[in-house]
Write an enzyme that holds these catalytic residues in place. Structure first.
Site, short mmCIF file in Angstrom:
data_model
loop_
_atom_site.label_atom_id
_atom_site.label_comp_id
_atom_site.label_asym_id
_atom_site.label_seq_id
_atom_site.Cartn_x
_atom_site.Cartn_y
_atom_site.Cartn_z
N LYS A 496 0.84 -1.20 0.00
CA LYS A 496 0.00 0.00 0.00
C LYS A 496 0.88 1.25 0.00
O LYS A 496 2.09 1.18 0.23
CB LYS A 496 -0.91 0.00 1.23
CG LYS A 496 -0.17 -0.01 2.56
CD LYS A 496 -1.13 -0.02 3.72
CE LYS A 496 -0.36 0.00 5.05
NZ LYS A 496 -1.28 0.12 6.20
N ARG A 591 -9.84 0.77 16.31
CA ARG A 591 -9.85 1.53 15.06
C ARG A 591 -10.93 0.96 14.16
O ARG A 591 -12.04 1.47 14.10
CB ARG A 591 -8.46 1.48 14.42
CG ARG A 591 -8.21 2.52 13.38
CD ARG A 591 -6.75 2.55 12.92
NE ARG A 591 -6.32 1.27 12.34
CZ ARG A 591 -5.13 1.08 11.79
NH1 ARG A 591 -4.25 2.07 11.79
NH2 ARG A 591 -4.81 -0.08 11.28
N TYR A 719 16.05 31.50 2.40
CA TYR A 719 14.96 32.31 2.95
C TYR A 719 15.15 32.59 4.44
O TYR A 719 15.62 31.74 5.19
CB TYR A 719 13.62 31.58 2.75
CG TYR A 719 13.19 31.51 1.30
CD1 TYR A 719 12.86 32.68 0.60
CD2 TYR A 719 13.12 30.30 0.63
CE1 TYR A 719 12.46 32.62 -0.73
CE2 TYR A 719 12.72 30.23 -0.71
CZ TYR A 719 12.40 31.40 -1.37
OH TYR A 719 12.01 31.35 -2.69
N MET A 768 11.84 24.63 -1.32
CA MET A 768 10.89 23.74 -1.99
C MET A 768 11.59 22.77 -2.93
O MET A 768 11.30 21.58 -2.93
CB MET A 768 9.86 24.54 -2.77
CG MET A 768 8.86 23.66 -3.52
SD MET A 768 7.64 24.56 -4.48
CE MET A 768 6.56 25.15 -3.18
#
Length: 824
Positions: A496, A591, A719, A768
């Site tokens: 998964k 759950r 930054y 980024m």
């Protein structure tokens, strides 16, 4: 090789069954029915492992056309020989020992010198470099790729032919009492010990024990080449018998036969031998390559006069020692195709291995093989091209593209689905205008043809941050856990979340190829992708929804059911059609899952709808990796056993039960039941130190240096001016940022990357698309590789630095990062 089953019987002993069929010519061996290329003249060897046996594949091999079988005598009662009227069988006490005995016999038929190579690291590199140095003056037979195991060695030895003039074989071991079998099989006249390191240390008490075991390879040697700069090796060589002449080398000791001085340049290294006044230059600067080159140089200098090797010719070849990558590389190509890059070697044996890999990953895709002339094979051009053509036809390649004057000259030997080009550049021009959607392309060529250009042309153009996934490590990790299970316990692989970030299809395809029993995905769409890729292994869907039932039915997926509403929707949708499901029980996770109080109603509903078949019943353990919660975990296990027993007794068919994950396998062996679920353990992570030592790192996140610049005292980078320096600092900008999955918590020195083996701290904030690292005291240049995580730093280290778990690091790697798959 060319034997009959009757001849093998005389060599190995045992008992013949259907002796009237024992005179067929046998020219090659098959040990895996998934890799049958030519059934004619083949012997199927039914090897028996710790958990599996080839005996169960005899029927499949017979249907494929094989008519010669070597099986274990103890397993013969399983076989109804009347079902195989055209086949001959040889039953022996141990098929692996028989294979080794056959190879040892084959070895004794040849008188040319044999080199046996062992050590912890560098075996394959030294073997391939010696071949590079000598192949123009000698016809050499050698181990394919890294065939150095108990099985790989005899398979390699059986490649020996009378026309060869030198054999080079490597031998690897992982525990005591293995080398004696390989030593008798190879029987080397010349021994080479490469390096002693930590690899496979778990199988030995200490390094001294491991060295002593490896030295058993040299029992019959006349000469042994060894570096003595490692104290353990310098001490251990005293155990070598007087009949073996030592050829020692060193960068430090004057007692060695050859004393090497090392002078590193920017992109190459000079190695000078003091006594012989010989200088060579190699195109590498890393320590491992220098060590391996010294081993090769000592071998050439110490042996050339004995065996009449042309010293000058061999020394010239050091200048162009190849950068070897013995791994098959699987990458995504442009236009929805897949590429298998094997563009650095070209011989029949490595072509067979590459074609096996292609078939394993082909699925429903068309197959295309781009192959160059095989140079320096020692065979006539016509015979060699006929062998290549036969192999490609037998492998059912849809399109063959041949490159080189020899293939073009003998194009009449190839089928009509073939294209030919005299030169690589002509093929490149042709490929620029072609599209190969839904195809898998094998690129296989000699180095001189520069097929890496083709790989670069056809590869999907993405930025140069890559997540390299080692499929050998995946298989190792699967087998590590399998060896912890009792016989008959099945395995379920969790694929998964894009296989924990590593890539769903290729991971699932590899697990399926290695016969995992179940795969598990989170959502139906993930299962559809696997089905469309041709994967037929049963697939459980964990988060099934009523809206996905049609998809689940169409693609033969099996949903997890955890509440009545979902079950009733499924029953309605099935409309009487037979369908398999998996029932989740809540035993304390709180759950998903049915509670104990709901079981009578659940049984009644399932009994009334017999078309719905329960494939498995399972639960999730909340804290199987945390010892402080062991009492809670054992209570969960007891609850699961009681509740699941009720369901299994109430329904008239067998139902699988499973509750432990990777960490629970070692900590709660009593809870294996019928199946275990392998998640993060497959990807190389386990809380048990003992198990962790046996696991291998499956993934390495890598990027490159985009730019290098110098900051003066008081300047800043990035930054917020967070990367401020108080002295002159050299920095590198690397092509990875938080959009690729690199956490901003690693900013401002909290994390680091590895550049040319040196630690480079992150400076300033992670951006980024890029990050800055401090390389003030590191020798590097633009384009150099940068390791974000892998062996060092480990993913566990990154997780600790970002206050999270390895799961999150893996699954957070962006889809824009190219996944590259390797198989050795």
């Amino acid at each position: 090789m060319n034997y009959t089953l009757n001849e093998i019987y005389k060599i190995c002993g045992g008992k013949l069954v259907h002796a009237e069929h024992s005179q067929h010519s046998i020219q090659h061996l098959v040990i895996d029915t998934r890799k049958i290329i030519t059934e004619q003249w083949a012997l199927f060897v039914a090897l028996k492992g710790k958990r599996n046996s080839g005996i169960h594949a005899v029927h499949e091999a017979y249907l494929a056309g094989i008519r010669n079988f070597l099986i274990n005598e103890s397993e013969a009662p399983i076989i109804d020989f009347s079902l195989f009227p055209e086949a001959g069988f040889l039953c022996c006490s141990d098929t692996l020992l028989a294979l080794q005995k056959l190879a040892a016999h084959h070895r004794q038929q040849f008188n040319y010198p044999i080199i046996g190579i062992t050590g912890s690291n560098g075996k394959t590199i030294v073997k391939e470099w010696l071949f590079h140095l000598l192949h123009q003056q000698l016809k050499i037979v050698r181990s394919p790729k890294s065939f150095n195991s108990q099985i790989g060695v005899p398979l390699s030895i059986l490649l020996m032919q009378q026309t060869d003039q030198l054999g080079i074989f490597e031998a690897g071991i992982s525990e005591k009492n293995e080398m004696q079998h390989l030593s008798s099989t190879i029987a080397p006249e010349i021994g080479i010990f490469t390096y002693i390191g930590a690899a496979h240390q778990a199988g030995f008490e200490n390094k001294t024990t491991k060295i002593a075991e490896k030295f058993k390879l040299f029992q019959s040697c006349k000469h042994l080449v060894i570096g003595i700069d490692q104290d353990e090796l310098a001490t251990s060589i005293t155990s070598i018998g007087s009949a073996c002449k030592l050829i020692t080398w060193s960068k430090e000791s004057q007692a060695a036969n050859f004393q090497f001085e090392i002078h590193k340049k920017k992109f190459s290294t000079l190695i000078a031998e003091k006594n012989e006044q010989i200088n060579i230059e190699i195109p590498f600067t890393d320590e491992a390559s220098i060590w391996n080159a010294c081993t090769c140089l000592a071998s050439i200098l110490g042996l050339h006069a004995i065996y009449n090797w042309d010293l000058k010719q061999a020394l010239k070849k050091f200048a162009d020692l190849p950068a070897l990558d013995m791994r098959l590389q699987l990458i995504e190509g442009s236009g929805q195709c897949m590429l298998i890059n094997d563009s650095y070697s070209a011989d029949i044996d490595s072509l067979k291995i590459a074609l096996d890999f292609l078939r394993q990953h082909q699925g429903a895709m068309r197959s295309i093989c781009i192959v160059s002339d095989f140079v320096d094979s020692g065979k006539s051009e016509e015979k060699l091209n006929q062998e290549i053509a036969d192999l490609l036809v037998q492998s059912k390649i849809d399109t063959i593209i041949g490159v080189g004057p020899s293939m073009t000259k003998f194009k009449n030997l190839y089928p009509s689905n073939s294209l030919f080009f005299e030169q690589t550049d002509l093929l490149m021009s042709f490929l620029k205008h072609k599209h190969y959607a839904n195809s898998i392309l094998l690129i296989k060529g000699a180095r001189s043809f520069e097929f890496e250009k083709i790989s670069k042309l056809l590869a999907k153009q993405v930025h140069q941050t890559t997540f390299e996934i080692n499929l050998n490590a995946l298989v190792n990790n699967l087998n590590t856990y399998r060896n912890l299970l009792k016989s008959g316990v099945k395995t379920m692989g969790m694929v998964k979340a894009f296989s924990y970030g590593t890539g769903s299809v290729e991971i699932a395809r590899t697990l399926a190829h290695h016969q995992i029993d179940y795969l598990t995905v989170a959502y139906a769409d993930e299962g559809v992708i696997l089905r469309n890729a041709g994967i037929k292994t049963p697939i459980m869907v964990m988060n099934a929804e009523p809206s996905s039932f049609e998809t689940i039915f169409t693609h033969h997926l099996e949903p997890e059911i955890y509440q009545f509403e979902l079950l009733k929707h499924l029953i309605q949708h099935a409309n009487g059609e037979a369908f398999g499901i998996h029932i989740e029980l809540d035993t304390g996770m709180k759950r998903l899952g049915f509670d104990a109080t709901q079981i009578p109603e659940l049984i009644q509903l399932l009994t009334n709808n017999a078309n719905i078949r329960v494939q498995s019943v399972f639960t999730h353990l909340a804290a199987s990796d945390e010892s402080e919660h062991d009492a809670f975990t054992r209570n969960q296990i007891n609850k699961f056993e009681n509740i699941s027993t009720q369901i299994c007794k109430a329904l008239p068919y067998p139902i699988l039960r499973h509750c432990v994950n990777s960490s629970g396998i070692t900590r709660f062996p009593e809870a294996h039941f019928d199946m275990v679920r392998l998640g993060i353990g497959l990807y190389g992570i386990d809380p048990s130190e003992k198990v962790q030592q046996q696991l291998q790192v499956i993934g390495s996140l890598k990027t490159i240096i985009s730019q290098i610049r110098t900051l003066e005292a008081g300047e800043s980078v990035g930054y917020g001016r967070m990367g401020k320096v108080n002295q002159q600092t050299k920095i590198a900008i690397v092509a990875i940022g938080y959009a690729d999955g690199l956490s901003r918590l690693l900013s401002n020195g909290n994390g680091a990357m590895m550049v040319n083996g040196e630690k480079a701290s992150i400076i300033g904030n992670v951006c980024m698309d890029m990050t800055m690292i401090d390389i003030t005291n590191i020798s590097c240049q633009v384009g150099d590789e940068v390791i974000v995580f892998g062996q060092n730093p480990s993913i566990q280290t990154i997780a600790s630095q970002t206050q999270t778990i390895p799961y999150e690091i893996l699954t957070g790697i962006s889809q824009r990062v190219k996944r590259v798959y390797f198989f050795e």
